[in-house]
Design an enzyme around this catalytic site. Structure first.
Site, PDB file in Angstrom:
ATOM      1  N   GLY A 135      19.033  14.870  -4.727  1.00 55.59           N
ATOM      2  CA  GLY A 135      19.730  15.706  -5.709  1.00 55.59           C
ATOM      3  C   GLY A 135      20.767  14.893  -6.470  1.00 55.59           C
ATOM      4  O   GLY A 135      21.497  14.106  -5.869  1.00 55.59           O
TER       5      GLY A 135
ATOM      6  N   VAL B  24      28.124  -0.909 -10.069  1.00 57.37           N
ATOM      7  CA  VAL B  24      27.184  -1.898  -9.517  1.00 57.37           C
ATOM      8  C   VAL B  24      26.767  -2.872 -10.617  1.00 57.37           C
ATOM      9  O   VAL B  24      26.760  -4.097 -10.421  1.00 57.37           O
ATOM     10  CB  VAL B  24      25.933  -1.187  -8.921  1.00 57.37           C
ATOM     11  CG1 VAL B  24      24.844  -2.198  -8.572  1.00 57.37           C
ATOM     12  CG2 VAL B  24      26.321  -0.383  -7.686  1.00 57.37           C
TER      13      VAL B  24
ATOM     14  N   ARG C 232      12.710  13.206  -5.433  1.00 57.25           N
ATOM     15  CA  ARG C 232      12.452  13.024  -4.003  1.00 57.25           C
ATOM     16  C   ARG C 232      10.984  12.590  -3.936  1.00 57.25           C
ATOM     17  O   ARG C 232      10.103  13.313  -4.376  1.00 57.25           O
ATOM     18  CB  ARG C 232      12.702  14.321  -3.238  1.00 57.25           C
ATOM     19  CG  ARG C 232      14.157  14.778  -3.349  1.00 57.25           C
ATOM     20  CD  ARG C 232      14.446  16.052  -2.570  1.00 57.25           C
ATOM     21  NE  ARG C 232      15.866  16.380  -2.612  1.00 57.25           N
ATOM     22  CZ  ARG C 232      16.401  17.329  -3.386  1.00 57.25           C
ATOM     23  NH1 ARG C 232      15.634  18.049  -4.169  1.00 57.25           N
ATOM     24  NH2 ARG C 232      17.697  17.547  -3.364  1.00 57.25           N
TER      25      ARG C 232
ATOM     26  N   ASP D  91      20.846  11.432   2.854  1.00 62.79           N
ATOM     27  CA  ASP D  91      20.169  10.878   4.030  1.00 62.79           C
ATOM     28  C   ASP D  91      18.713  10.460   3.764  1.00 62.79           C
ATOM     29  O   ASP D  91      18.248   9.446   4.296  1.00 62.79           O
ATOM     30  CB  ASP D  91      20.283  11.812   5.249  1.00 62.79           C
ATOM     31  CG  ASP D  91      19.825  13.228   4.967  1.00 62.79           C
ATOM     32  OD1 ASP D  91      19.431  13.511   3.813  1.00 62.79           O
ATOM     33  OD2 ASP D  91      19.846  14.052   5.897  1.00 62.79           O
TER      34      ASP D  91
ATOM     35  N   THR E 236      26.008  12.680  -3.023  1.00 63.41           N
ATOM     36  CA  THR E 236      25.473  14.036  -2.875  1.00 63.41           C
ATOM     37  C   THR E 236      26.638  15.003  -2.914  1.00 63.41           C
ATOM     38  O   THR E 236      27.703  14.705  -2.350  1.00 63.41           O
ATOM     39  CB  THR E 236      24.697  14.232  -1.549  1.00 63.41           C
ATOM     40  OG1 THR E 236      24.575  15.643  -1.289  1.00 63.41           O
ATOM     41  CG2 THR E 236      25.370  13.597  -0.353  1.00 63.41           C
TER      42      THR E 236
ATOM     43  N   ASP F  13      26.813  17.593  -1.300  1.00 62.95           N
ATOM     44  CA  ASP F  13      26.897  18.305  -0.010  1.00 62.95           C
ATOM     45  C   ASP F  13      27.921  17.723   0.971  1.00 62.95           C
ATOM     46  O   ASP F  13      28.300  18.383   1.932  1.00 62.95           O
ATOM     47  CB  ASP F  13      25.529  18.299   0.685  1.00 62.95           C
ATOM     48  CG  ASP F  13      24.442  18.913  -0.180  1.00 62.95           C
ATOM     49  OD1 ASP F  13      24.774  19.698  -1.077  1.00 62.95           O
ATOM     50  OD2 ASP F  13      23.260  18.601   0.049  1.00 62.95           O
TER      51      ASP F  13
ATOM     52  N   ASP G  59      27.367  15.718   3.239  1.00 62.80           N
ATOM     53  CA  ASP G  59      26.785  15.810   4.582  1.00 62.80           C
ATOM     54  C   ASP G  59      26.369  14.443   5.137  1.00 62.80           C
ATOM     55  O   ASP G  59      25.402  14.336   5.897  1.00 62.80           O
ATOM     56  CB  ASP G  59      25.593  16.784   4.584  1.00 62.80           C
ATOM     57  CG  ASP G  59      24.499  16.360   3.618  1.00 62.80           C
ATOM     58  OD1 ASP G  59      24.740  15.463   2.785  1.00 62.80           O
ATOM     59  OD2 ASP G  59      23.394  16.929   3.697  1.00 62.80           O
TER      60      ASP G  59
ATOM     61  N   ARG H  68      23.198  22.579   1.190  1.00 64.77           N
ATOM     62  CA  ARG H  68      22.036  22.479   2.090  1.00 64.77           C
ATOM     63  C   ARG H  68      22.420  23.050   3.459  1.00 64.77           C
ATOM     64  O   ARG H  68      22.892  24.174   3.504  1.00 64.77           O
ATOM     65  CB  ARG H  68      21.549  21.033   2.193  1.00 64.77           C
ATOM     66  CG  ARG H  68      20.088  20.918   2.609  1.00 64.77           C
ATOM     67  CD  ARG H  68      19.641  19.489   2.615  1.00 64.77           C
ATOM     68  NE  ARG H  68      19.519  18.940   1.281  1.00 64.77           N
ATOM     69  CZ  ARG H  68      18.466  19.106   0.489  1.00 64.77           C
ATOM     70  NH1 ARG H  68      17.444  19.789   0.910  1.00 64.77           N
ATOM     71  NH2 ARG H  68      18.433  18.566  -0.710  1.00 64.77           N
TER      72      ARG H  68
HETATM   73  O1  F6P Z   1      21.476  18.068  -1.854  1.00 66.76           O
HETATM   74  C1  F6P Z   1      21.993  18.643  -2.994  1.00 66.76           C
HETATM   75  C2  F6P Z   1      21.471  20.034  -3.180  1.00 66.76           C
HETATM   76  O2  F6P Z   1      22.036  20.554  -4.373  1.00 66.76           O
HETATM   77  C3  F6P Z   1      21.718  20.994  -2.025  1.00 66.76           C
HETATM   78  O3  F6P Z   1      23.020  21.505  -2.007  1.00 66.76           O
HETATM   79  C4  F6P Z   1      20.674  22.045  -2.271  1.00 66.76           C
HETATM   80  O4  F6P Z   1      20.302  22.671  -1.069  1.00 66.76           O
HETATM   81  C5  F6P Z   1      19.516  21.235  -2.833  1.00 66.76           C
HETATM   82  O5  F6P Z   1      20.064  20.014  -3.323  1.00 66.76           O
HETATM   83  C6  F6P Z   1      18.757  21.909  -3.934  1.00 66.76           C
HETATM   84  O6  F6P Z   1      17.674  21.104  -4.253  1.00 66.76           O
HETATM   85  P1  F6P Z   1      16.810  21.247  -5.585  1.00 66.76           P
HETATM   86  O7  F6P Z   1      17.608  20.649  -6.699  1.00 66.76           O
HETATM   87  O8  F6P Z   1      15.588  20.484  -5.284  1.00 66.76           O
HETATM   88  O9  F6P Z   1      16.597  22.706  -5.806  1.00 66.76           O
END
Ligand code: F6P
Length: 355
Positions: A15, A27, A76, A107, A129, A131, A133, A175
């Protein structure tokens, strides 16, 4: 004679997060200033597999620090999870003289970076990210901006909630992780915060709301973490009126909080982390993730960082700890305990002072 480091490849994956561009810029400029070329890998690991590369100059990155999203695009990539995909990526590196990679993401991105490192392509990860996390790092790039966006939205929602004497339930991204919910909950004076890390006591929430309403309080905010599942906040929208007599509205800002102009904190975190990543690559290091710990920029072995994550999320699998010494396992446990204490302390404060 030591081989000269020729080129760094840089990619953003997973994301997108505000501040990723500042990391790309850092960088790029840091590497160029040391006589190392830089190439942007377009669309994350897929760009390595498909050889979608773009040389980066100082001029290319001069004006990107204030831009949200990522100029390198993100994805991804399933193909990269298999050996065939990885071998194609390695071919691209060899063919294009890419001697090392900086991978910005979460991760999933780091798993890719460690896989490449093991196969002889030096990689350094940067946590990007919203998140937050990445247990090994106190902060990830994008987290601060996303939270400030939520606080801005939450303040606006409070205005209308106050006018209509309602409770606003805001579901925030993250997430599985409740960092965003916890911090924004406190900042928004939420009467309650619900997240996966700590059991939620609905009855206690209703009691607090009813008491405050009796005292004359009109509006309420409850922040709910995405990690509890889509139905949780929606159910609260019905349950709060049933149990307290207070009207409620459920709001899911979703991806809105992933965009926008990065805050100073995210820009500078990204800038320092980017420079550190180049430093490490040029020192011949690999398989590390850059971390912010106690306001210092440091680094940690990626495999170690991924296992700490799993330990914190109670997702350890059999054999996960086999490669680590007793001392390392103890320090992983200490880090997880530190994070748990942070969650519990913040949660208690919110329940005590939220009104
Ligand atoms: O990891 C970032 C994030 O925004 C999370 O908070 C969320 O669960 C997920 O990505 C949403 O993913 P997508 O953009 O694929 O809908």
């Amino acid at each position: 004679m030591e081989k000269k480091f020729r080129k760094i490849g840089i990619l953003t994956s997973g994301g997108d997060a505000p501040g990723m561009n500042a990391a790309v810029k850092s960088v790029t400029c840091s590497a160029l200033s040391r006589g190392v070329e830089v190439v942007g890998i377009i669309g994350g690991y897929a760009g390595l597999i498909n050889e979608d590369l773009r040389p980066l100059t100082k001029i290319d990155v001069c004006d990107i620090v204030s831009k949200g999203g990522t100029i390198l695009y993100s994805a991804r990539c399933k193909e990269f999870m298999y050996e065939e995909g990885m071998q194609k990526a390695i071919e691209t590196c060899k063919k294009n003289n890419i001697d090392g990679i900086v991978a910005i993401g979460g991760d999933g991105t780091f798993r890719g970076a460690t896989d490449l490192s093991i196969r002889g392509i030096p990689c350094i990860g940067i946590p990007g990210t919203i998140d937050n996390d990445v247990t090994a790092s106190d902060y990830t790039i994008g987290y601060d901006t996303a939270m400030n966006t939520i606080v801005d939205l939450g303040d606006k929602l409070r205005d209308t909630a106050e006018s209509h004497s309602r409770c606003i339930i805001i579901e925030v991204m993250g997430r599985d992780a409740g960092y965003i919910a916890l911090e924004t909950g406190m900042a928004l004076n939420a009467i309650g915060v619900a997240l996966a890390e700590i059991p939620f006591d609905k009855e206690a929430l209703y009691a607090r709301m009813k008491k405050m309403r009796e005292m004359g309080q009109h509006s309420f905010v409850v922040v709910v973490a995405e990690g509890l599942g889509a139905a949780f906040g929606e159910a609260l929208e019905k349950e709060i009126p049933e149990n307290t007599g207070i009207e409620a509205r459920f709001i899911r800002p979703a991806h809105i909080v992933r965009g926008g102009v990065p805050t100073l904190r995210d820009r500078n975190l990204a800038s320092t982390m980017g420079d550190k990543a180049v430093d490490l690559l040029l020192q011949g290091k690999s398989d590390l993730v850059i971390c912010s710990r106690n306001d210092k920029i440091t680094s940690m072995d990626i495999k170690y960082a991924l296992i700490v994550d799993r330990m914190f999320k109670n997702k350890l699998k059999d054999g996960d700890l086999d490669a680590f010494s007793a001392e390392e396992i103890e320090s992983m446990k200490a880090l997880c305990a530190e994070r748990r204490t942070y969650f519990e302390d913040m949660y208690d404060i919110i329940n005590t002072i939220g009104c």
